[in-house]
Motif scaffolding. Structure first.
Motif, short mmCIF file in Angstrom:
data_model
loop_
_atom_site.label_atom_id
_atom_site.label_comp_id
_atom_site.label_asym_id
_atom_site.label_seq_id
_atom_site.Cartn_x
_atom_site.Cartn_y
_atom_site.Cartn_z
N GLU A 32 58.07 -4.50 -23.41
CA GLU A 32 56.50 -4.42 -23.39
C GLU A 32 55.99 -5.45 -22.79
N HIS A 35 51.95 -2.65 -22.39
CA HIS A 35 52.65 -1.70 -21.61
C HIS A 35 53.91 -1.51 -21.67
N ILE A 50 57.59 -1.71 -20.31
CA ILE A 50 58.08 -2.14 -18.91
C ILE A 50 59.57 -1.74 -18.91
N PHE A 105 56.54 -0.45 -14.65
CA PHE A 105 55.63 0.33 -15.68
C PHE A 105 55.80 1.57 -15.74
N LEU A 140 46.47 -0.93 -14.25
CA LEU A 140 47.23 -0.41 -15.41
C LEU A 140 46.20 -0.58 -16.65
#
Length: 95
Positions: free
Chosen positions: A36, A40, A42, A59, A94
């Motif tokens: 992360e 988010h 990854i 992502f 994002l």
């Protein structure tokens, strides 16, 4: 091209399967790191040697990838990719 057009679902699943190696980390999947970044998910890869530095920071949930390639071994591509990701998050690209 979608991610499943190359190799199909079995290949995609295999490439993202994490494996327990002889160390404490368990986020490696055939050279990819699954982790992360600021909340988010990854999928990342990094590499370097004399004269090169590279970073892929993907992502998958947002469909965004950052690729940094440097002709300098001291180019710290991972720092540049992380800085770009910080900007994308701070600007709301994002989410």
């Amino acid at each position: 091209m979608t991610t499943l057009e190359f190799g199909g679902q079995p290949f995609y699943d295999l490439m993202h399967q994490t494996i327990k190696f002889n160390h404490d980390r368990d986020n490696q999947a055939f050279g990819l790191y699954i982790s992360e970044f600021r909340g988010h998910k990854i999928v990342a890869w990094d590499g370097g040697d004399w004269g090169i530095s590279a970073q892929l920071l993907r992502f998958p949930d947002e469909g965004i990838a950052i690729v940094v390639l440097s002709n300098l071994g001291s180019g710290e591509a991972f720092r540049k990719a992380n800085s770009i990701a910080d900007i994308l998050i701070d600007e709301g690209i994002l989410k």
